[in-house]
Design an enzyme around this catalytic site. Structure first.
Site, PDB file in Angstrom:
ATOM      1  N   ASP A 138       0.838  -1.200   0.000  1.00  0.00           N
ATOM      2  CA  ASP A 138       0.000   0.000   0.000  1.00  0.00           C
ATOM      3  C   ASP A 138       0.880   1.261   0.000  1.00  0.00           C
ATOM      4  O   ASP A 138       0.596   2.238  -0.692  1.00  0.00           O
ATOM      5  CB  ASP A 138      -0.911  -0.016   1.233  1.00  0.00           C
ATOM      6  CG  ASP A 138      -1.674  -1.329   1.334  1.00  0.00           C
ATOM      7  OD1 ASP A 138      -2.518  -1.588   0.469  1.00  0.00           O
ATOM      8  OD2 ASP A 138      -1.392  -2.111   2.269  1.00  0.00           O
ATOM      9  N   HIS A 185      -4.521  -3.241   6.642  1.00  0.00           N
ATOM     10  CA  HIS A 185      -4.365  -3.530   5.217  1.00  0.00           C
ATOM     11  C   HIS A 185      -5.748  -3.912   4.685  1.00  0.00           C
ATOM     12  O   HIS A 185      -6.072  -5.079   4.497  1.00  0.00           O
ATOM     13  CB  HIS A 185      -3.368  -4.663   4.974  1.00  0.00           C
ATOM     14  CG  HIS A 185      -3.415  -5.151   3.551  1.00  0.00           C
ATOM     15  ND1 HIS A 185      -2.977  -4.393   2.502  1.00  0.00           N
ATOM     16  CD2 HIS A 185      -3.910  -6.292   3.000  1.00  0.00           C
ATOM     17  CE1 HIS A 185      -3.189  -5.049   1.365  1.00  0.00           C
ATOM     18  NE2 HIS A 185      -3.758  -6.204   1.645  1.00  0.00           N
TER      19      HIS A 185
HETATM   20  P1  NAX Z   1      -3.036 -18.070  -3.715  1.00  0.00           P
HETATM   21  O1  NAX Z   1      -4.377 -18.623  -3.410  1.00  0.00           O
HETATM   22  O2  NAX Z   1      -2.518 -18.069  -5.105  1.00  0.00           O
HETATM   23  O3  NAX Z   1      -1.935 -18.826  -2.812  1.00  0.00           O
HETATM   24  C1  NAX Z   1      -2.145 -19.125  -1.481  1.00  0.00           C
HETATM   25  C2  NAX Z   1      -1.429 -20.437  -1.201  1.00  0.00           C
HETATM   26  O4  NAX Z   1      -1.529 -20.710   0.198  1.00  0.00           O
HETATM   27  C3  NAX Z   1      -2.029 -21.633  -1.932  1.00  0.00           C
HETATM   28  O5  NAX Z   1      -1.017 -22.329  -2.633  1.00  0.00           O
HETATM   29  C4  NAX Z   1      -2.627 -22.467  -0.811  1.00  0.00           C
HETATM   30  O6  NAX Z   1      -2.597 -23.850  -1.085  1.00  0.00           O
HETATM   31  C5  NAX Z   1      -1.708 -22.094   0.336  1.00  0.00           C
HETATM   32  N1  NAX Z   1      -2.240 -22.392   1.660  1.00  0.00           N
HETATM   33  C6  NAX Z   1      -3.525 -22.398   2.087  1.00  0.00           C
HETATM   34  N2  NAX Z   1      -3.602 -22.767   3.377  1.00  0.00           N
HETATM   35  C7  NAX Z   1      -2.336 -22.987   3.782  1.00  0.00           C
HETATM   36  C8  NAX Z   1      -1.767 -23.405   5.000  1.00  0.00           C
HETATM   37  N3  NAX Z   1      -2.535 -23.679   6.067  1.00  0.00           N
HETATM   38  N4  NAX Z   1      -0.419 -23.534   5.080  1.00  0.00           N
HETATM   39  C9  NAX Z   1       0.352 -23.291   4.000  1.00  0.00           C
HETATM   40  N5  NAX Z   1      -0.133 -22.904   2.810  1.00  0.00           N
HETATM   41  C10 NAX Z   1      -1.458 -22.749   2.699  1.00  0.00           C
HETATM   42  O7  NAX Z   1      -3.056 -16.598  -3.109  1.00  0.00           O
HETATM   43  P2  NAX Z   1      -2.035 -15.392  -3.387  1.00  0.00           P
HETATM   44  O8  NAX Z   1      -2.553 -14.568  -4.490  1.00  0.00           O
HETATM   45  O9  NAX Z   1      -0.652 -15.912  -3.451  1.00  0.00           O
HETATM   46  O10 NAX Z   1      -2.243 -14.534  -2.052  1.00  0.00           O
HETATM   47  C11 NAX Z   1      -1.826 -15.024  -0.806  1.00  0.00           C
HETATM   48  C12 NAX Z   1      -2.377 -14.179   0.322  1.00  0.00           C
HETATM   49  O11 NAX Z   1      -1.861 -12.844   0.255  1.00  0.00           O
HETATM   50  C13 NAX Z   1      -3.900 -14.026   0.313  1.00  0.00           C
HETATM   51  O12 NAX Z   1      -4.377 -14.181   1.638  1.00  0.00           O
HETATM   52  C14 NAX Z   1      -4.102 -12.594  -0.144  1.00  0.00           C
HETATM   53  O13 NAX Z   1      -5.323 -12.069   0.290  1.00  0.00           O
HETATM   54  C15 NAX Z   1      -2.919 -11.921   0.482  1.00  0.00           C
HETATM   55  N6  NAX Z   1      -2.509 -10.627  -0.062  1.00  0.00           N
HETATM   56  C16 NAX Z   1      -2.011  -9.695   0.804  1.00  0.00           C
HETATM   57  C17 NAX Z   1      -1.491  -8.499   0.391  1.00  0.00           C
HETATM   58  C18 NAX Z   1      -0.903  -7.535   1.357  1.00  0.00           C
HETATM   59  O14 NAX Z   1      -0.496  -6.459   0.919  1.00  0.00           O
HETATM   60  N7  NAX Z   1      -0.842  -7.806   2.657  1.00  0.00           N
HETATM   61  C19 NAX Z   1      -1.519  -8.116  -1.042  1.00  0.00           C
HETATM   62  C20 NAX Z   1      -1.649  -9.278  -1.959  1.00  0.00           C
HETATM   63  C21 NAX Z   1      -2.563 -10.390  -1.497  1.00  0.00           C
HETATM   64  O15 NAX Z   1      -3.877 -10.064  -1.832  1.00  0.00           O
END
Ligand code: NAX
Length: 331
Positions: free
Chosen positions: A159, A187
């Site tokens: 952000d 966030h």
């Molecule tokens: P994806 O859904 O592509 O990847 C998430 C991964 O986490 C998947 O491979 C899934 O299998 C894995 N996962 C689920 N549960 C798990 C667990 N208990 N232990 C280990 N791995 C696990 O999402 P992606 O686009 O990579 O985003 C990841 C996270 O970042 C989301 O929660 C998203 O909302 C968050 N974000 C946060 C941002 C920030 O600025 N703080 C910005 C970007 C993003 O939106």
């Protein structure tokens, strides 16, 4: 040569993970002379895909990459790590109640907190990226009481960088010449991107962003909204959420935390509130911070006008509500 640093990335088979692990292996996070060993964790349904990422890391022949652990075992993943970037989580799916998503993430962060507490290296630094990032970080802190609270943070650097980007576009200046914006709070769309102390480096010296933009209506309106809604705009355009910018911001966050912020520059980090700026203590809230010797410090003494005060309070209220919701999922 330096000893390798062990860096954990959870959710490593996901979108952000795929952008992030090569950055870490190239030295973008910890510097071009710092060898790394990557620990990648995901869940069993993603195991094969995770192994594919490991294969590509081998194929990329990164000189700094001294080892890769790819696993679905949380203890193996956490053992000996110096830095933990928590990207894995349960996404909100259409039609799901906020409480249900919260409850899934509370249970994930509770168990990963215990694994980190028992198995990570002493003084491990933790960055939570997965949403709800601030509250996941708070749960992690609560369930890893032996990890110092100063070692647990969440990502609001994306952000922060988005705010720098918007100012740079508007003024048609290099983004590297803009500094000291602030992201306050959560966030989420209640975050407050504040430019009241931001400056631009010009040939005539440092100038206030407010003075150069000379359009308070834009700064107090559209600018704030654009930064708050940028995540949704990326989803609309890409049909996928931000990944490369999130990965890059995670590297910026850890790099500045470990190696220090430049003199006269602060960055935004979600950290455990000590009550600074009358933000309730006990929330993970994004503040302006400077870093030195591996420790962050909240920038003190910035003036907060009435407009800003309301916005700081609004996003704090949302975090207090999230905290209550998270706690209600525990019982
Ligand atoms: P994806 O859904 O592509 O990847 C998430 C991964 O986490 C998947 O491979 C899934 O299998 C894995 N996962 C689920 N549960 C798990 C667990 N208990 N232990 C280990 N791995 C696990 O999402 P992606 O686009 O990579 O985003 C990841 C996270 O970042 C989301 O929660 C998203 O909302 C968050 N974000 C946060 C941002 C920030 O600025 N703080 C910005 C970007 C993003 O939106």
């Amino acid at each position: 040569a330096k000893d390798p640093v062990r860096v954990l990335v959870t959710g490593a088979a996901g979108q952000i993970g795929y952008a992030l692990v090569p950055m870490i292996a190239r030295g973008v996070m910890l510097g071009p002379d710092q060898p790394v060993i990557l620990h990648m964790l995901d869940i069993p349904p993603a195991a094969e895909s995770l192994n594919g990422v490991k294969m590509e890391l081998v194929d990329a022949a990164f000189p700094l990459l001294k080892g890769v652990v790819a696993t679905t075992d949380v203890v193996e993943a956490c053992t000996g790590v110096n830095i933990a970037v928590m990207v894995g989580g349960f996404p909100r799916k259409e039609g799901m109640e906020r409480k249900d998503v919260m409850s899934k993430n509370v249970s994930i962060y509770k168990s990963q907190a215990s694994a980190l507490e028992k198995h990570a290296a002493a003084n491990c630094k933790v960055l939570v990226v997965a949403n709800p990032a601030n509250t996941n970080a708070l749960i992690l802190k609560e369930f890893a009481p032996s990890i110092p609270e100063k070692n647990i943070s969440c990502l609001t650097r994306l952000d922060h960088n988005r705010a720098l980007g918007q100012i740079s576009e508007r003024l048609n200046v290099q983004v590297s010449d803009v500094k000291n914006v602030i992201i306050w709070g959560n966030h989420s769309s209640t975050q407050y991107p504040d430019v009241n102390h931001a400056t631009v480096n010009t040939t005539a010296g440092e100038k206030a962003v407010r003075e150069l933009v000379a359009d308070d209506a834009w700064l107090n309106g559209e600018f704030i909204k654009t930064v708050q809604q940028r995540g949704a705009a990326i989803i609309k355009a890409r049909k996928l959420s931000s990944a490369l910018s999130a990965a890059s911001a995670a590297c910026d966050h850890i790099r500045d935390w470990v190696l220090g912020t430049p003199e006269g520059t602060w960055v935004s980090m979600g950290v455990y509130s000590d009550g600074s700026y009358n933000v309730p203590a006990g929330l993970i809230y994004s503040f302006p911070v400077t870093c030195q010797n591996g420790e962050w410090k909240i920038v003190q003494g910035l003036s907060i006008d009435e407009f800003s005060r309301k916005k700081l309070d609004l996003t704090a209220d949302e975090l207090s509500e999230e905290k209550a919701l998270a706690y209600s999922c525990l019982s």
